[in-house]
Design a protein around this motif. Structure first.
Motif, PDB file in Angstrom:
ATOM      1  N   VAL A   1       2.297  14.653  -8.697  1.00 15.47           N
ATOM      2  CA  VAL A   1       2.928  13.397  -8.298  1.00 15.47           C
ATOM      3  C   VAL A   1       2.237  12.918  -7.018  1.00 15.47           C
ATOM      4  CG1 VAL A   1       5.022  12.328  -7.396  1.00 15.47           C
ATOM      5  CG2 VAL A   1       5.177  13.930  -9.304  1.00 15.47           C
ATOM      6  N   VAL A   2       1.811  11.659  -6.996  1.00 14.76           N
ATOM      7  CA  VAL A   2       1.191  11.090  -5.800  1.00 14.76           C
ATOM      8  C   VAL A   2       2.050   9.925  -5.326  1.00 14.76           C
ATOM      9  CG1 VAL A   2      -0.822   9.925  -4.834  1.00 14.76           C
ATOM     10  CG2 VAL A   2      -1.129  11.756  -6.532  1.00 14.76           C
ATOM     11  N   VAL A   3       2.567  10.039  -4.113  1.00 15.87           N
ATOM     12  CA  VAL A   3       3.333   8.968  -3.474  1.00 15.87           C
ATOM     13  C   VAL A   3       2.428   8.355  -2.414  1.00 15.87           C
ATOM     14  CG1 VAL A   3       5.418   8.370  -2.184  1.00 15.87           C
ATOM     15  CG2 VAL A   3       5.483  10.223  -3.872  1.00 15.87           C
ATOM     16  N   THR A   4       2.191   7.043  -2.491  1.00 15.85           N
ATOM     17  CA  THR A   4       1.161   6.448  -1.642  1.00 15.85           C
ATOM     18  C   THR A   4       1.507   5.016  -1.259  1.00 15.85           C
ATOM     19  OG1 THR A   4      -1.203   5.862  -1.570  1.00 15.85           O
ATOM     20  CG2 THR A   4      -0.127   5.762  -3.707  1.00 15.85           C
ATOM     21  N   SER A   5       0.665   4.436  -0.428  1.00 16.15           N
ATOM     22  CA  SER A   5       0.826   3.040  -0.018  1.00 16.15           C
ATOM     23  C   SER A   5       0.031   2.092  -0.902  1.00 16.15           C
ATOM     24  CB  SER A   5       0.349   2.876   1.434  1.00 16.15           C
ATOM     25  OG  SER A   5      -1.014   3.271   1.558  1.00 16.15           O
TER      26      SER A   5
END
Length: 275
Positions: free
Chosen positions: A109-113
């Motif tokens: 899972v990648v949480v990013t801007s």
């Protein structure tokens, strides 16, 4: 006991590279949450390739209604792009006021801007956190489930919403027709059903109303109340779930065909709003 948290911080050009890795390493499902989408050519290299591998690709994006009455999906230039992705086999859904950016497969899972924008990939200062195990992964996946449940299917303006290709018209009721011997002909028991998530044709079984591919995805969480999109019996777009796979009409027909005793419609079918 949960595994220790495994996380990696990624910045700037590492962020689009990590998004690519999420898409290309997926074996079951990719979920992309991006409020804004433009003609980033790399998407049309990565996503159709994933679809051809048999990976289920879901894109959740944003819908904005402007003051002049126009509706924009995925940003002012995104509607045509989303229609193109949908034609490539990507499932596109939308939410109003979406601002989260998350990219996930069954392993990461990648949480990013970062949005799925060519300008962001090339020029923006971005940061993200890649998670592969631990409590935070579970929390983010639950949030993704919430977003999907709140989302609605995307249909390009002016385009007709397509029906599942295997949909058949319900058979005419023939219980009252009599044979030459004077006996009533019994209603035929249904054998053809539809996957409640993608609408494809499968064997009719209310105990397993998902195709093999979507069942594998559902089995990772096993939430019987998770919102699905199609009636298992008629294949029409209805609000269903693994626990309640039939629309009201088909529930009544199925009860008659199987010889079930007459009884009031269950509470969970009352006052049900069809889409």
């Amino acid at each position: 006991m949960l595994d220790p948290e495994q996380s990696t911080v990624v910045t700037d050009e590492e962020v689009p590279s990590r998004i690519r890795s999420v898409i290309e390493s997926a074996e079951v499902e990719v979920v992309l949450v991006s409020p804004y989408v433009d003609n980033w050519q790399r998407l049309f290299d990565w996503l159709p390739t994933a679809v051809k591998k048999g990976v289920k690709v879901l894109l959740l994006t944003r819908r904005d209604d402007s003051f002049d009455g126009k509706t924009n999906f995925g940003g002012s230039s995104g509607t045509d792009i989303l229609a193109r992705l949908a034609r490539e086999g990507v499932e596109v859904r939308w939410l109003e006021k979406l601002h989260s950016k998350i990219y996930a497969n069954e392993k990461e899972v990648v949480v990013t801007s970062m949005n799925l924008l060519a300008s962001s990939a090339a020029n923006s200062k971005e940061i993200g956190l890649s998670l592969t195990s631990g409590a935070n992964v579970i929390a983010v996946r639950k949030y993704l489930d919430q977003l999907r449940a709140l989302s609605k299917p995307f249909t390009a303006p002016g385009a007709k919403k397509s029906k599942p290709s295997t949909e058949k018209k319900p058979a005419k009721r023939d219980a009252k027709l009599s044979t030459g011997s004077g006996k009533k002909r019994q209603p035929k028991v249904q054998t053809q059903g539809h996957c409640i998530r993608c609408g494809t044709g499968i064997a009719f079984s209310t105990d397993r109303p998902l195709c093999d591919k979507d069942y594998g995805i559902w089995a990772q969480y096993e939430d019987p109340e998770y919102p699905e999109d199609y009636c298992h019996s008629c294949g029409k777009e209805k609000d269903t779930s693994y626990a309640k796979p039939l629309c009201t009409t088909c529930f009544k027909k199925n009860a008659t065909a199987t010889g079930a005793p007459k009884r009031p419609v269950p509470t969970w079918f009352r006052n049900k709003t069809s889409r």
